[in-house]
Write a protein that holds these residues in place. Structure first.
Motif, PDB file in Angstrom:
ATOM      1  N   GLN A  73     -20.597  16.553 -68.896  1.00 32.23           N
ATOM      2  CA  GLN A  73     -21.385  15.316 -68.904  1.00 32.23           C
ATOM      3  C   GLN A  73     -22.871  15.626 -69.096  1.00 32.23           C
ATOM      4  O   GLN A  73     -23.737  15.132 -68.389  1.00 32.23           O
ATOM      5  CB  GLN A  73     -21.154  14.516 -67.628  1.00 32.23           C
ATOM      6  N   LEU A  74     -23.130  16.458 -70.112  1.00 35.29           N
ATOM      7  CA  LEU A  74     -24.491  16.854 -70.448  1.00 35.29           C
ATOM      8  C   LEU A  74     -24.787  16.503 -71.900  1.00 35.29           C
ATOM      9  O   LEU A  74     -23.891  16.521 -72.753  1.00 35.29           O
ATOM     10  CB  LEU A  74     -24.689  18.358 -70.243  1.00 35.29           C
ATOM     11  N   LEU A  75     -26.049  16.218 -72.161  1.00 36.41           N
ATOM     12  CA  LEU A  75     -26.520  15.942 -73.507  1.00 36.41           C
ATOM     13  C   LEU A  75     -27.550  17.012 -73.855  1.00 36.41           C
ATOM     14  O   LEU A  75     -28.455  17.299 -73.066  1.00 36.41           O
ATOM     15  CB  LEU A  75     -27.162  14.552 -73.564  1.00 36.41           C
TER      16      LEU A  75
ATOM     17  N   LEU B 216     -30.011  17.215 -70.730  1.00 35.46           N
ATOM     18  CA  LEU B 216     -30.070  15.966 -69.995  1.00 35.46           C
ATOM     19  C   LEU B 216     -28.710  15.682 -69.375  1.00 35.46           C
ATOM     20  O   LEU B 216     -27.672  15.930 -69.999  1.00 35.46           O
ATOM     21  CB  LEU B 216     -30.465  14.793 -70.899  1.00 35.46           C
ATOM     22  N   SER B 217     -28.718  15.177 -68.165  1.00 35.52           N
ATOM     23  CA  SER B 217     -27.471  14.847 -67.480  1.00 35.52           C
ATOM     24  C   SER B 217     -27.134  13.379 -67.686  1.00 35.52           C
ATOM     25  O   SER B 217     -27.997  12.508 -67.557  1.00 35.52           O
ATOM     26  CB  SER B 217     -27.607  15.132 -65.985  1.00 35.52           C
ATOM     27  N   ALA B 218     -25.870  13.118 -68.017  1.00 36.95           N
ATOM     28  CA  ALA B 218     -25.370  11.747 -68.093  1.00 36.95           C
ATOM     29  C   ALA B 218     -24.332  11.506 -67.007  1.00 36.95           C
ATOM     30  O   ALA B 218     -23.563  10.562 -67.069  1.00 36.95           O
ATOM     31  CB  ALA B 218     -24.769  11.473 -69.472  1.00 36.95           C
TER      32      ALA B 218
ATOM     33  N   GLY C  33     -22.567  10.296 -63.757  1.00 33.60           N
ATOM     34  CA  GLY C  33     -22.729   9.101 -62.943  1.00 33.60           C
ATOM     35  C   GLY C  33     -23.414   7.974 -63.677  1.00 33.60           C
ATOM     36  O   GLY C  33     -24.019   7.095 -63.079  1.00 33.60           O
ATOM     37  N   ARG C  34     -23.335   7.976 -65.013  1.00 34.85           N
ATOM     38  CA  ARG C  34     -23.958   6.944 -65.842  1.00 34.85           C
ATOM     39  C   ARG C  34     -25.470   6.890 -65.633  1.00 34.85           C
ATOM     40  O   ARG C  34     -26.077   5.829 -65.618  1.00 34.85           O
ATOM     41  CB  ARG C  34     -23.345   5.569 -65.571  1.00 34.85           C
ATOM     42  N   GLN C  35     -26.060   8.050 -65.480  1.00 32.46           N
ATOM     43  CA  GLN C  35     -27.503   8.133 -65.312  1.00 32.46           C
ATOM     44  C   GLN C  35     -28.020   9.223 -66.241  1.00 32.46           C
ATOM     45  O   GLN C  35     -27.668  10.395 -66.077  1.00 32.46           O
ATOM     46  CB  GLN C  35     -27.855   8.466 -63.859  1.00 32.46           C
ATOM     47  N   LEU C  36     -28.840   8.855 -67.220  1.00 34.43           N
ATOM     48  CA  LEU C  36     -29.412   9.843 -68.133  1.00 34.43           C
ATOM     49  C   LEU C  36     -30.694  10.375 -67.519  1.00 34.43           C
ATOM     50  O   LEU C  36     -31.612   9.609 -67.203  1.00 34.43           O
ATOM     51  CB  LEU C  36     -29.686   9.218 -69.499  1.00 34.43           C
ATOM     52  N   ARG C  37     -30.762  11.702 -67.357  1.00 30.13           N
ATOM     53  CA  ARG C  37     -31.866  12.302 -66.630  1.00 30.13           C
ATOM     54  C   ARG C  37     -32.174  13.671 -67.211  1.00 30.13           C
ATOM     55  O   ARG C  37     -31.260  14.478 -67.433  1.00 30.13           O
ATOM     56  CB  ARG C  37     -31.463  12.435 -65.154  1.00 30.13           C
TER      57      ARG C  37
ATOM     58  N   TYR D 219     -26.891  30.780 -74.903  1.00 33.13           N
ATOM     59  CA  TYR D 219     -27.119  30.450 -73.495  1.00 33.13           C
ATOM     60  C   TYR D 219     -25.767  30.257 -72.819  1.00 33.13           C
ATOM     61  O   TYR D 219     -24.782  29.892 -73.462  1.00 33.13           O
ATOM     62  CB  TYR D 219     -27.923  29.148 -73.355  1.00 33.13           C
ATOM     63  N   ARG D 220     -25.770  30.492 -71.511  1.00 28.68           N
ATOM     64  CA  ARG D 220     -24.573  30.225 -70.727  1.00 28.68           C
ATOM     65  C   ARG D 220     -24.885  29.132 -69.708  1.00 28.68           C
ATOM     66  O   ARG D 220     -25.932  29.151 -69.067  1.00 28.68           O
ATOM     67  CB  ARG D 220     -24.102  31.485 -70.006  1.00 28.68           C
ATOM     68  N   LEU D 221     -23.981  28.181 -69.600  1.00 32.12           N
ATOM     69  CA  LEU D 221     -24.122  27.123 -68.619  1.00 32.12           C
ATOM     70  C   LEU D 221     -23.644  27.611 -67.257  1.00 32.12           C
ATOM     71  O   LEU D 221     -22.535  28.133 -67.129  1.00 32.12           O
ATOM     72  CB  LEU D 221     -23.292  25.906 -69.020  1.00 32.12           C
ATOM     73  N   GLN D 222     -24.492  27.455 -66.261  1.00 30.55           N
ATOM     74  CA  GLN D 222     -24.098  27.687 -64.880  1.00 30.55           C
ATOM     75  C   GLN D 222     -24.464  26.428 -64.118  1.00 30.55           C
ATOM     76  O   GLN D 222     -25.651  26.122 -63.949  1.00 30.55           O
ATOM     77  CB  GLN D 222     -24.786  28.923 -64.307  1.00 30.55           C
ATOM     78  N   GLY D 223     -23.452  25.691 -63.678  1.00 28.32           N
ATOM     79  CA  GLY D 223     -23.705  24.358 -63.154  1.00 28.32           C
ATOM     80  C   GLY D 223     -24.175  23.478 -64.295  1.00 28.32           C
ATOM     81  O   GLY D 223     -23.497  23.346 -65.308  1.00 28.32           O
ATOM     82  N   ASP D 224     -25.346  22.911 -64.143  1.00 30.49           N
ATOM     83  CA  ASP D 224     -25.892  22.097 -65.219  1.00 30.49           C
ATOM     84  C   ASP D 224     -27.215  22.674 -65.732  1.00 30.49           C
ATOM     85  O   ASP D 224     -28.081  21.946 -66.209  1.00 30.49           O
ATOM     86  CB  ASP D 224     -26.070  20.642 -64.777  1.00 30.49           C
ATOM     87  N   ARG D 225     -27.356  24.010 -65.637  1.00 30.05           N
ATOM     88  CA  ARG D 225     -28.544  24.678 -66.146  1.00 30.05           C
ATOM     89  C   ARG D 225     -28.149  25.739 -67.166  1.00 30.05           C
ATOM     90  O   ARG D 225     -27.071  26.344 -67.076  1.00 30.05           O
ATOM     91  CB  ARG D 225     -29.343  25.358 -65.008  1.00 30.05           C
ATOM     92  N   LEU D 226     -29.034  25.972 -68.138  1.00 30.28           N
ATOM     93  CA  LEU D 226     -28.824  26.995 -69.148  1.00 30.28           C
ATOM     94  C   LEU D 226     -29.524  28.282 -68.757  1.00 30.28           C
ATOM     95  O   LEU D 226     -30.659  28.267 -68.265  1.00 30.28           O
ATOM     96  CB  LEU D 226     -29.370  26.531 -70.508  1.00 30.28           C
ATOM     97  N   PHE D 227     -28.863  29.415 -69.003  1.00 33.78           N
ATOM     98  CA  PHE D 227     -29.437  30.738 -68.803  1.00 33.78           C
ATOM     99  C   PHE D 227     -29.252  31.526 -70.093  1.00 33.78           C
ATOM    100  O   PHE D 227     -28.167  31.524 -70.683  1.00 33.78           O
ATOM    101  CB  PHE D 227     -28.758  31.457 -67.637  1.00 33.78           C
TER     102      PHE D 227
END
Length: 390
Positions: A107-109, A122-124, A126-130, A166-174
């Motif tokens: 659920q990431l953009l 950006l996180s989508a 819970g229907r919240q773009l952030r 990049y590798r996703l860990q949780g909702d962050r890129l490394f």
């Protein structure tokens, strides 16, 4: 006609038509974003995302998708970066496909910021773009993104052309150490729209990364990807001389479907061992101008013809041979400068981004591949670039 003779003719036509252990990447301070409301009548719809690519500040426009497929604008969220424009481009400022990608599993953009050489997350959820994070793209003028599982790769089109992983860990890129690969181009920064590579994408099983080089080398470059997420040192290169391969998708059976800007045609390949590509048929032209973008919807493949303001449809037979839908293949007319396309999750609606008009045209997808015009969202500003559905 030779490839060298074709190139100036194509450039003129398009110019007229288009006028291991990860290292933490740099994060931005996320802004506060409003909550998504119910989508569509009774909350039954989903969301469509459009990138503004504005040089003064890139943004994502969020639309509610209603039950009948029509869109209504709901909010605009900053990407924390700047949009960019390829040299000589008119209606397609990035001259690429997949500059805005939605990752349903997380659920990431993901959005490129070509003017500031960054990639936004950006996180989508819970229907919240952030906005969550902004990272360096690893090169200059990022224009395309590929996602597979926890791997994300960005294609930089300026200079030599660069792939960075990049590798996703949780909702962050490394960043993945040792993942950067040069494509060996000699492009300007920003690059010329015809010379810039058009798209990076993973194969369906995630074992290869493919890059279309457009007129830089007019080839299809395939990098194998190790279990650690590292591309091969060099790609397997399949020349596509004079055809200017721009964008691609895959059929449900794994056929590689390529949009070729040179002849305004669709061309299919099969992917073999070591990244080899074998043509399955001759390129099939649609008789339009600047066929550059392609997306699959069910059994049909829709292409945007930026110079003709039309959308054409193809089917692909079991042996890989493309065929036009109907007598001419043209199934819709659009606002000025159709570029990226995206289908609703239920495959009932096709959304066509018209970069010249600053609009998103809405079409109902009919059995047999024809389209019915159901409306258009206008006033978005010329230069919009990138569209995705959740």
């Amino acid at each position: 006609m030779t490839a060298s003779a074709r190139r100036p003719l194509l450039a003129a036509a398009l110019a007229t038509a288009l006028a291991a252990s990860p290292t933490a990447a740099t994060a931005a301070t996320p802004p506060t974003a409003p909550q998504f409301g119910p989508h569509g009548p009774g909350g039954g719809g989903r969301a469509v995302f459009v990138q503004t690519d504005s040089p003064g500040g890139n943004q994502v426009i969020v639309f509610d998708e209603h039950l009948d497929g029509r869109l209504s604008e709901r909010e605009t969220v900053s990407t924390g970066g700047l949009g960019g424009q390829a040299a000589g481009a008119a209606v397609d400022e990035l001259a690429s496909q997949s500059s805005l990608v939605y990752d349903a599993a997380h659920q990431l953009l993901f959005a490129v910021n070509a003017g500031s050489d960054t990639l936004s997350v950006l996180s989508a959820r819970g229907r919240q773009l952030r906005l969550l994070q902004v990272v360096n793209s690893g090169g200059s003028f990022p224009d395309s993104i590929a996602v597979s599982g926890n791997l994300v790769y960005v294609l930089d089109a300026g200079g030599t052309g660069t792939l960075s992983g990049y590798r996703l860990q949780g909702d962050r890129l490394f960043t993945i150490p040792g993942s950067s690969r040069s494509l060996g181009f000699d492009n300007s920064d920003p690059p010329n729209y015809l010379q810039s590579p058009g798209q990076v994408g993973f194969t369906p099983n995630g074992s290869e990364l493919i890059v279309t080089t457009k007129a830089s080398t007019s080839s299809l470059d395939v990098f194998s990807v190790t279990p650690a997420g590292l591309p091969s040192p060099t790609p397997a290169v399949t020349p596509d001389p004079g055809n200017v391969p721009f964008a691609f998708t895959f059929s449900p059976t794994g056929q590689f479907v390529v949009a070729e800007a040179g002849p305004s045609a669709l061309h299919t390949f099969t992917l073999g061992a070591g990244g080899s590509l074998t043509s399955l048929s001759a390129s099939v032209a649609d008789g339009q101008t600047a066929l550059c973008w392609v997306t699959g919807v069910g059994a049909d493949y829709y292409v945007a013809n930026a110079g003709s303001n039309t959308v054409s449809a193809y089917t692909v037979a079991g042996n890989g041979t493309p065929s036009l839908v109907g007598a001419t293949g043209v199934v819709a007319t659009t606002d000025t400068g159709p570029i990226d396309l995206a289908a609703s999750t239920d495959s009932h609606t096709l959304y066509v981004e018209a970069g010249g008009a600053g609009a998103v045209d809405e079409f109902h997808v009919n059995p047999g591949g024809s389209l019915t015009d159901i409306g258009s969202v206008t006033g978005l500003g010329a230069g919009i670039e990138g569209i995705a559905t959740d």
